[in-house]
Design an enzyme around this catalytic site. Structure first.
Site, mmCIF file in Angstrom:
data_model
loop_
_atom_site.group_PDB
_atom_site.id
_atom_site.type_symbol
_atom_site.label_atom_id
_atom_site.label_comp_id
_atom_site.label_asym_id
_atom_site.label_seq_id
_atom_site.Cartn_x
_atom_site.Cartn_y
_atom_site.Cartn_z
ATOM 1 N N LYS A 185 -21.544 21.581 -1.100
ATOM 2 C CA LYS A 185 -20.373 22.436 -0.892
ATOM 3 C C LYS A 185 -19.135 21.566 -1.079
ATOM 4 O O LYS A 185 -18.751 20.804 -0.217
ATOM 5 C CB LYS A 185 -20.396 23.025 0.523
ATOM 6 C CG LYS A 185 -19.638 24.361 0.665
ATOM 7 C CD LYS A 185 -18.145 24.289 0.628
ATOM 8 C CE LYS A 185 -17.470 23.653 1.797
ATOM 9 N NZ LYS A 185 -15.957 23.718 1.624
ATOM 10 N N TYR A 249 -23.455 22.945 15.077
ATOM 11 C CA TYR A 249 -24.307 23.769 14.213
ATOM 12 C C TYR A 249 -25.751 23.272 14.256
ATOM 13 O O TYR A 249 -26.703 24.073 14.308
ATOM 14 C CB TYR A 249 -23.810 23.728 12.764
ATOM 15 C CG TYR A 249 -22.409 24.219 12.543
ATOM 16 C CD1 TYR A 249 -21.806 25.124 13.409
ATOM 17 C CD2 TYR A 249 -21.661 23.763 11.453
ATOM 18 C CE1 TYR A 249 -20.504 25.578 13.184
ATOM 19 C CE2 TYR A 249 -20.374 24.207 11.218
ATOM 20 C CZ TYR A 249 -19.795 25.104 12.087
ATOM 21 O OH TYR A 249 -18.512 25.534 11.867
ATOM 22 N N GLU A 261 -19.014 11.082 8.294
ATOM 23 C CA GLU A 261 -18.003 10.059 7.999
ATOM 24 C C GLU A 261 -16.663 10.732 8.212
ATOM 25 O O GLU A 261 -16.286 11.649 7.487
ATOM 26 C CB GLU A 261 -18.156 9.542 6.574
ATOM 27 C CG GLU A 261 -17.449 8.220 6.326
ATOM 28 C CD GLU A 261 -15.993 8.405 5.945
ATOM 29 O OE1 GLU A 261 -15.137 8.176 6.838
ATOM 30 O OE2 GLU A 261 -15.712 8.771 4.811
ATOM 31 N N CYS A 296 -9.503 8.058 4.262
ATOM 32 C CA CYS A 296 -9.889 7.804 5.648
ATOM 33 C C CYS A 296 -9.797 6.331 6.015
ATOM 34 O O CYS A 296 -9.669 5.991 7.193
ATOM 35 C CB CYS A 296 -11.283 8.338 5.925
ATOM 36 S SG CYS A 296 -12.546 7.698 4.796
ATOM 37 N N GLU A 395 -4.158 10.329 12.872
ATOM 38 C CA GLU A 395 -4.321 10.138 11.430
ATOM 39 C C GLU A 395 -3.347 11.031 10.673
ATOM 40 O O GLU A 395 -3.372 12.261 10.798
ATOM 41 C CB GLU A 395 -5.760 10.465 11.024
ATOM 42 C CG GLU A 395 -6.060 10.160 9.576
ATOM 43 C CD GLU A 395 -7.508 10.433 9.216
ATOM 44 O OE1 GLU A 395 -8.069 9.667 8.423
ATOM 45 O OE2 GLU A 395 -8.079 11.419 9.730
#
Length: 493
Positions: A185, A249, A261, A296, A395
């Site tokens: 996805k 989930y 990650e 990131c 962040e």
């Protein structure tokens, strides 16, 4: 690759790829992919939901169970993945342009970093496929204990938008090399390269159903993968907030394996005895502004010893004009737009919040090139930042460097570790002793010394604390997370 100043836009694939064929979403719904450099539509892409995920997972499961991919020998999988890489290399310029226009990434970065690293990743795991050995347990003469790794089954890969092609390779290459079937996805913001790469995989000879792509929204297609009872493992790269959802989930469905990650608030630590300050300044800017800071591992916190701060910032500002903001398809551009308008306002909001809390923008600090219609932010340096400010803790995911000072190594280590994240850190010093001692004390998955680096394909990438969970990308560690360990215990009579 070509070096035309404006690369032509290739034909776009916009439907899901399931079972070796392009298909519309079951509902017929579509979502619009925008060009972040202009704000204009690029394409209407199939917007898949749970029905499409069900179809893709069923196809992937069938491909796994009948052995058309999982049943191939490791050497056969190796050659198929090498062929896949060869097909991508033949279309390298097309792939570079797709990510440049879809994500706003500078075309030069796509040509010289993203696409070559995508190829290297595929080839590295292809070569690893037939070099993974099991073990024999140390038993007595009446037993034989075999320990082997087997593919986990159906793997769901939920991708971020900042490195569309490369993150596709980071997830798909080790999962396929291990013998799994994969359902991808891509981010709803950057779906185009993943769809095209799945088509190239089929052209290279990967069997139908081994690799499927379902573009769609996170809350529909992404959640459906996370909750699906016939998905055996999920690998997700993205925000910590969404990562928590994938753990939920899993717990509420089939306890599938989850590798996350997640975010980072990474420190660049310049000690009192740095190497050449021009080299440090160049790396500081690279860490902060590469990929527009939409990374990131971006070095968004510059922690510098008070004795060298002024000299370093002087050099940082001197090198800053090298980071040209502009059209992603211009080879001279080093900083493209933010990926979408919402993210543009998020980044600008952080800069404004920093100013309100007492920080001072000594470079940048505002939107630029507004007449383009794109979502451009000037590379920004915020001075006078204190550890309690929002820009020092959260962040930002944009081209913003927050500068703080420290007095000694203990103070520096406290600042480095003073966030909820622990993905990467960089430190600069002439002293090997200080480098080793401080790197041991830094709570991060990757520590680079006298450079900004994430390591390479051979080294595992992931984080401590809220920067990651359950696994790593890259290295043989990534291969192993897409496998299950099996012990076969044989009684000898």
């Amino acid at each position: 690759m070509t070096t035309d100043s404006r690369a032509p836009l290739p034909a776009l694939r916009t439907r899901a790829f399931i079972g070796g064929a392009f298909v519309d979403a079951v509902t017929g719904d579509e979502m619009t992919s925008l060009n972040p450099a202009t704000g204009e539509p690029l394409a209407d892409v199939a917007s898949c939901d749970g029905h499409d995920v069900d179809r893709a997972v069923a196809t992937a499961r069938q491909a796994f169970e009948d052995g058309r991919w999982s049943g191939r020998t490791p050497e056969e999988r190796k050659h198929a993945l090498l062929a896949f890489a060869d097909v991508i290399e033949q279309h390298a310029e097309e792939l570079a342009v797709l990510d440049a226009v879809d994500a706003g990434k500078p075309i030069t970065d796509c040509r010289t970093i993203d696409v070559p690293e995508t190829l290297r990743c595929l080839r590295w795991y292809a070569e690893a496929a037939d070099k993974v050995f099991g073990t024999v347990a140390p038993t007595g003469p009446s037993h034989l204990g075999l320990v082997v790794r087997e593919p986990v089954g159906v793997v769901g890969a939920v991708l971020p938008w900042n490195f569309p092609a490369l993150m596709f390779a980071w997830k798909v290459a080790p999962a396929l090399a291990a013998g799994n079937s994969v359902v991808v996805k891509p981010s709803e913001l950057t779906p185009l390269s993943a769809i095209r790469m799945a088509e190239w995989a089929a052209e290279a000879g990967l069997p139908d159903g081994a690799l499927n792509v379902v573009p769609g929204l996170g809350e529909t297609a992404g959640q459906a993968i996370g909750r699906h009872p016939d998905v055996d493992a999920v690998s997700f790269t993205g925000s910590t907030e969404v990562g928590r959802l994938f753990l939920r989930y899993s717990s509420e469905s089939n306890l599938k394996k989850v590798a996350l990650e997640l975010g980072g608030k990474n420190a660049q630590l310049v000690l009192s005895d740095p190497p050449d300050l021009d080299l440090v300044a160049s790396d500081v800017l690279l860490a902060g502004y590469w990929n527009m800071g939409e990374n990131c591992s971006a070095g968004s916190r510059l922690l510098v010893h008070e004795s060298v701060k002024d000299a370093l910032l002087e050099r940082v500002l001197a090198h800053l004009p090298e980071w040209l903001v502009g059209d992603p398809l211009d080879p001279a551009t080093r900083v493209g737009p933010m990926v979408e308008e919402e993210h543009l306002h998020r980044v600008l909001g952080y800069i404004q919040r920093g100013s309100q809390e007492g920080a001072r923008a000594i470079a940048g600090g505002a939107r630029v090139l507004p007449d383009s219609g794109g979502y451009f932010v000037a590379p920004t340096v915020l001075d006078g930042v204190s550890p309690d400010m929002v820009v020092a803790r959260e962040e930002i995911f944009g081209p913003v460097i927050a500068v703080m000072t420290f007095e000694d190594d203990e103070d520096a280590l406290r600042l480095v570790n003073g966030t909820s994240y622990g993905l990467t850190a960089s430190l600069w010093t002439r002293s090997l002793d200080r480098a080793v001692r401080l790197s041991r004390g830094i709570r991060a998955g990757t520590v680079s010394v006298n450079c900004f680096s994430e390591g390479d394909i051979t080294t595992p990438f992931g984080g401590y604390k809220q920067s990651g969970f359950g696994g790593r990308d890259n290295g043989m560690e990534a291969f192993e997370q897409y496998t299950e360990l099996k012990t076969t215990w044989v009684a000898l009579h």
